[in-house]
Every structure is written in C-alpha cells, then in structure tokens.
Motif scaffolding. Structure first.
Motif, PDB file in Angstrom:
ATOM      1  N   ALA A 117     -64.025  22.443   4.320  1.00 17.11           N
ATOM      2  CA  ALA A 117     -63.291  21.747   5.373  1.00 17.11           C
ATOM      3  C   ALA A 117     -64.222  21.509   6.552  1.00 17.11           C
ATOM      4  N   ILE A 118     -64.566  20.238   6.801  1.00 24.55           N
ATOM      5  CA  ILE A 118     -65.446  19.938   7.926  1.00 24.55           C
ATOM      6  C   ILE A 118     -64.827  18.867   8.824  1.00 24.55           C
ATOM      7  N   ALA A 119     -65.229  18.906  10.070  1.00 21.82           N
ATOM      8  CA  ALA A 119     -64.806  17.893  11.036  1.00 21.82           C
ATOM      9  C   ALA A 119     -66.039  17.385  11.753  1.00 21.82           C
ATOM     10  N   VAL A 120     -66.166  16.068  11.850  1.00 23.88           N
ATOM     11  CA  VAL A 120     -67.261  15.478  12.596  1.00 23.88           C
ATOM     12  C   VAL A 120     -66.770  15.280  14.020  1.00 23.88           C
ATOM     13  N   GLY A 121     -67.450  15.902  14.978  1.00 24.32           N
ATOM     14  CA  GLY A 121     -67.010  15.834  16.366  1.00 24.32           C
ATOM     15  C   GLY A 121     -67.252  17.150  17.068  1.00 24.32           C
ATOM     16  N   GLY A 122     -66.534  17.366  18.184  1.00 25.75           N
ATOM     17  CA  GLY A 122     -66.745  18.572  18.981  1.00 25.75           C
ATOM     18  C   GLY A 122     -65.642  19.590  18.841  1.00 25.75           C
ATOM     19  N   ARG A 123     -66.023  20.855  18.853  1.00 28.20           N
ATOM     20  CA  ARG A 123     -65.041  21.939  18.729  1.00 28.20           C
ATOM     21  C   ARG A 123     -64.580  22.421  20.103  1.00 28.20           C
ATOM     22  N   SER A 124     -65.226  21.971  21.179  1.00 25.84           N
ATOM     23  CA  SER A 124     -64.895  22.457  22.512  1.00 25.84           C
ATOM     24  C   SER A 124     -63.486  22.053  22.915  1.00 25.84           C
ATOM     25  N   LYS A 125     -63.049  22.582  24.046  1.00 26.62           N
ATOM     26  CA  LYS A 125     -61.694  22.328  24.535  1.00 26.62           C
ATOM     27  C   LYS A 125     -61.428  20.839  24.672  1.00 26.62           C
ATOM     28  N   ARG A 126     -62.486  20.085  25.047  1.00 23.81           N
ATOM     29  CA  ARG A 126     -62.321  18.640  25.224  1.00 23.81           C
ATOM     30  C   ARG A 126     -62.907  17.842  24.065  1.00 23.81           C
ATOM     31  N   GLY A 127     -63.376  18.527  23.034  1.00 19.28           N
ATOM     32  CA  GLY A 127     -63.946  17.835  21.889  1.00 19.28           C
ATOM     33  C   GLY A 127     -62.884  17.081  21.103  1.00 19.28           C
ATOM     34  N   VAL A 128     -63.310  16.024  20.423  1.00 16.08           N
ATOM     35  CA  VAL A 128     -62.389  15.202  19.631  1.00 16.08           C
ATOM     36  C   VAL A 128     -62.937  15.040  18.219  1.00 16.08           C
ATOM     37  N   VAL A 129     -62.059  15.099  17.231  1.00 13.71           N
ATOM     38  CA  VAL A 129     -62.448  14.921  15.831  1.00 13.71           C
ATOM     39  C   VAL A 129     -62.619  13.432  15.548  1.00 13.71           C
ATOM     40  N   SER A 130     -63.807  13.029  15.145  1.00 14.74           N
ATOM     41  CA  SER A 130     -64.058  11.633  14.770  1.00 14.74           C
ATOM     42  C   SER A 130     -63.661  11.379  13.324  1.00 14.74           C
ATOM     43  N   ALA A 131     -63.835  12.385  12.473  1.00 12.23           N
ATOM     44  CA  ALA A 131     -63.472  12.263  11.054  1.00 12.23           C
ATOM     45  C   ALA A 131     -63.317  13.651  10.467  1.00 12.23           C
ATOM     46  N   ALA A 132     -62.480  13.748   9.449  1.00 12.55           N
ATOM     47  CA  ALA A 132     -62.244  15.032   8.782  1.00 12.55           C
ATOM     48  C   ALA A 132     -62.377  14.858   7.279  1.00 12.55           C
ATOM     49  N   SER A 133     -62.968  15.832   6.626  1.00 10.96           N
ATOM     50  CA  SER A 133     -63.075  15.791   5.167  1.00 10.96           C
ATOM     51  C   SER A 133     -61.686  15.969   4.568  1.00 10.96           C
ATOM     52  N   TYR A 134     -61.551  15.598   3.295  1.00 10.31           N
ATOM     53  CA  TYR A 134     -60.238  15.734   2.652  1.00 10.31           C
ATOM     54  C   TYR A 134     -59.835  17.202   2.540  1.00 10.31           C
ATOM     55  N   GLU A 135     -60.821  18.086   2.465  1.00 11.22           N
ATOM     56  CA  GLU A 135     -60.519  19.518   2.427  1.00 11.22           C
ATOM     57  C   GLU A 135     -59.877  19.959   3.746  1.00 11.22           C
ATOM     58  N   ALA A 136     -60.300  19.338   4.855  1.00  7.19           N
ATOM     59  CA  ALA A 136     -59.731  19.666   6.171  1.00  7.19           C
ATOM     60  C   ALA A 136     -58.379  18.996   6.364  1.00  7.19           C
ATOM     61  N   ARG A 137     -58.225  17.813   5.801  1.00  9.92           N
ATOM     62  CA  ARG A 137     -56.969  17.074   5.971  1.00  9.92           C
ATOM     63  C   ARG A 137     -55.783  17.817   5.357  1.00  9.92           C
ATOM     64  N   LYS A 138     -56.053  18.642   4.349  1.00  9.62           N
ATOM     65  CA  LYS A 138     -54.975  19.420   3.727  1.00  9.62           C
ATOM     66  C   LYS A 138     -54.313  20.354   4.733  1.00  9.62           C
ATOM     67  N   PHE A 139     -55.041  20.690   5.792  1.00  5.84           N
ATOM     68  CA  PHE A 139     -54.517  21.590   6.823  1.00  5.84           C
ATOM     69  C   PHE A 139     -53.941  20.818   8.015  1.00  5.84           C
ATOM     70  N   GLY A 140     -53.927  19.491   7.902  1.00  3.36           N
ATOM     71  CA  GLY A 140     -53.382  18.672   8.976  1.00  3.36           C
ATOM     72  C   GLY A 140     -54.406  18.171   9.971  1.00  3.36           C
ATOM     73  N   VAL A 141     -55.685  18.437   9.718  1.00  4.51           N
ATOM     74  CA  VAL A 141     -56.740  17.963  10.614  1.00  4.51           C
ATOM     75  C   VAL A 141     -56.943  16.469  10.381  1.00  4.51           C
ATOM     76  N   LYS A 142     -57.021  15.699  11.467  1.00  6.18           N
ATOM     77  CA  LYS A 142     -57.210  14.255  11.322  1.00  6.18           C
ATOM     78  C   LYS A 142     -58.005  13.702  12.495  1.00  6.18           C
ATOM     79  N   SER A 143     -58.465  12.481  12.358  1.00  2.46           N
ATOM     80  CA  SER A 143     -59.274  11.861  13.400  1.00  2.46           C
ATOM     81  C   SER A 143     -58.458  11.670  14.674  1.00  2.46           C
ATOM     82  N   ALA A 144     -59.160  11.682  15.812  1.00  2.00           N
ATOM     83  CA  ALA A 144     -58.578  11.534  17.154  1.00  2.00           C
ATOM     84  C   ALA A 144     -57.846  12.790  17.618  1.00  2.00           C
ATOM     85  N   MET A 145     -57.854  13.842  16.820  1.00  2.00           N
ATOM     86  CA  MET A 145     -57.230  15.113  17.203  1.00  2.00           C
ATOM     87  C   MET A 145     -58.223  15.923  18.034  1.00  2.00           C
ATOM     88  N   SER A 146     -57.719  16.700  18.977  1.00  2.00           N
ATOM     89  CA  SER A 146     -58.628  17.521  19.771  1.00  2.00           C
ATOM     90  C   SER A 146     -59.246  18.600  18.890  1.00  2.00           C
TER      91      SER A 146
END
Length: 365
Positions: free
Chosen positions: A30-59
């Motif tokens: 499960a990977i996310a391209v983007g920042g993990r910080s409080k103000r970071g934003v997910v640019s893209a998420a692997s399908y392994e991460a999407r199973k957990f509800g992670v998606k692009s534009a999410m903090s």
C-alpha cells in the motif's frame, strides 16, 4: 450522422504504479504518492492502498489513519512525464487525433486510423498490450461512439481491463448507471438530483428538457443530451490552454502578509518558469486564498497587456493580497494567469440545431 469510434485510455493508478515499477520493494504494498505531513495531500494511491479507502486528493494524515502501514513516496513528475511521452508515441502509431487530458489519460478518435483496422475494440487491446510491453504498466480503456460514454466505460473494468459500449447499447448502458457515474456529476449536483428523484440514468431520461434547464441551467441541456447518447464534442489534438498557475499548502497556518509575500515570490517564480516553457503570457492574474476554516477566496485583476515575468506577476499578486484585510489565518496561497495569448482567434464549437435527427449507424466496433 455517422457514429465515431472513440477510445478513452486511462492508466491504472499511474503515479503509484510508476513508483512500484521503479522500486520492486514497493510492489504489492500500500503506497501513496504525496506527503504524509499534516498538510500533505495524496496525489495517487496504489490499488493495495485503495482497499483501505485511501484515494487521491485526500490529506496525508487521513490516509495514514485509514491505512497505518501506508508507505509515502515523493512525487517525481519528470519521471511521470517521461513515461507519459512514451505512451503518447504509441497512440500516434494509430491516429493523429489524440487529445491528452493529463499525463495518464487521453481520448483517441480511431474512426479512420493508420492501421486500417475497422475494430476500435481490437485497437484498444493492441494499445494496452503495447503500453504494457514498452513501460511495464497497465492501462484500462473505454470504447464507444463519443467521448462521454468512452470515459465512463474506461472505469467499468478497472484495473487492467476494457469495455466496449456498442452503438445500439449506448442508451441502455447509460440508463442503467447510477447518476454519480455520469462524468461531470459531482457530489453537490448528485444530491440535488436525488431531491428530484433522479438516482439513475433512467430517472434522468424521464425528465423533460424544460425541467432540466429550469433546475440545472445550461447544464440541463447537457444532461438531457448525454443520457440519450448525444455528445458532439470532437477529439481535439491541440487543446487550447485557458490558464496556468501554481499553489502551495503550508505546514502551518500563516497570518503575516510578509510571510505570505515570501511564499508568493516562490509561486510567481514557478509560474514564470512554466510560462517560459509553454511560450505563453496572460492578462488576468488571480490570487487564490484558502483560509484556516477551509473557506476559499479569489481576487483578480485584468491588465491591458500580456505579462509573463515573475516581477510583474508578483507585483499584481501583492496588490491583490493587500486589497483587503485577511479575515483569518491562511493555509494555502495560489496564483494563476488566464486570458492567455493562446485564446486569440479561438473558435467556439458550433451548436447543433435542436431539431436535428441523430442516427446511430451500426458498424464494426
């Protein structure tokens, strides 16, 4: 009217897939391209991460809570552009009518194509296979008579799949869709439609043109047409850029205009670089301010002449910043330049007469 053969190619989790391609240790994780910080934003998420509800534009913070073992990877746009160019070269082997929407998706009109292949379905299969062979990445495709239906269809069998909606199937296909599946119908519009009892394409088709225009304005005509499979927008190889901009989200809220000017200086520098690269200039400068309460304000100024230098952009942005007192601390600032010199001589698409008859002809798909 002769039906066209349109393909919409959409790369699967493009940024995340590139990172997994280049780093075998990330594959299957499960990977996310983007920042993990409080103000970071997910640019893209692997399908392994999407199973957990992670998606692009999410903090990044929310993504980490949803998926505690999520691995964050920094964006590498130069690498994404490099692969995107390889993919586009494949598109041009089949047709010159290619309309890129972003680095990872594009429309292709293959009604007449360089291979002389009458089947858009087979062409889509070939393109996806070549992309896999050349880049190691998976792509999905939608094939139909227009851009609207093709785009919806490309999402139907993701990832690594495709769907053809044949001419005679278009209206049935659209009627069976949830209204949220209609491209361009966002959360707010969908909720408004729900209040009118519009939950599916079938419900939408029952509404008259007058009703839709009365309640949705100009978009009402669009909804009336697309649910009937009518979408006349052509594949445009040379899309005219309407604006160019950049923005920054801050790690901590800013309340000092002096600190804001420092950030705007960096943003204006980035815009100048992009304007130079694209050989464009603009007349309208817009300052975007997102406050700590997430409310957004824009302030604009239009000049009598085109500008493209950092100094002039920053000067106008400064005027807009001090135009009125800040109502709160700020979490994001952005500058965009519009009314570009690419707009000169632009031709608007011709509207079809309301009484024109649309006939969908059967042909090889």
């Amino acid at each position: 009217m002769n039906a066209r053969k349109i393909i919409h190619i959409d790369m699967d989790a493009f940024y995340a897939s590139v990172e997994q391609l280049d780093n075998p240790e990330l594959r299957g994780k499960a990977i996310a391209v983007g920042g993990r910080s409080k103000r970071g934003v997910v640019s893209a998420a692997s399908y392994e991460a999407r199973k957990f509800g992670v998606k692009s534009a999410m903090s990044g913070a929310i993504a980490q809570r949803l998926c505690p073992h999520l691995i964050f990877v920094k964006t590498r746009f130069d690498r994404y552009r490099e692969i995107s160019q390889q993919i586009r070269k494949i598109f041009f082997e089949y047709t010159d009518l290619v309309e890129p929407l972003s680095l990872d998706e594009a429309y292709l009109d293959v009604t007449e194509n360089k291979k002389g292949n009458p089947s858009a379905t087979l062409i889509a299969e070939e393109i996806r296979a070549k992309i896999k062979e050349k880049t190691g990445l998976n792509a999905s495709a939608g094939i139909s008579i227009n851009k609207f239906v093709a785009k919806i269809a490309s999402d139907y069998n993701k990832p690594n799949g495709q769907k053809t909606v044949y001419p005679e199937e278009v209206e049935t296909f659209l009627q069976g869709l949830e209204i949220r599946k209609f491209h361009g119908v966002g959360k707010v519009t969908a909720e408004k439609m729900y209040r009118f009892g519009i939950f599916t394409g079938y419900n939408l088709k029952q509404k008259s043109l007058e009703f839709l225009v009365e309640n949705f304005g100009k978009s009402g005509t669009h909804y009336y047409n697309v649910v009937r499979g009518i979408h006349l927008s052509e594949v445009k190889p040379h899309r005219i850029r309407k604006s160019l901009g950049a923005e920054r989200t801050f790690a901590e809220n800013i309340s000092s205009e002096i600190f804001m000017m420092d950030r705007l200086n960096d943003i204006a520098e980035e815009i100048e670089r992009r304007l130079t690269k694209n050989k464009v200039a603009g007349k309208t400068v817009t300052l975007k301010i997102k406050y700590s309460d997430f409310s957004i304000q824009t302030r604009s100024k239009t000049l009598a002449y085109f500008i493209s230098t950092k100094a002039l952009i920053l000067e106008i942005a400064k005027d807009l910043l001090y135009q009125e007192k800040m109502k709160n601390s700020v979490r994001l600032l952005g500058i965009s330049l519009s009314n570009l010199n690419t707009d000169k001589g632009k031709k608007e698409e011709k509207n079809q007469n309301d009484d024109e008859i649309y006939v969908q002809l059967k042909f090889d798909f």
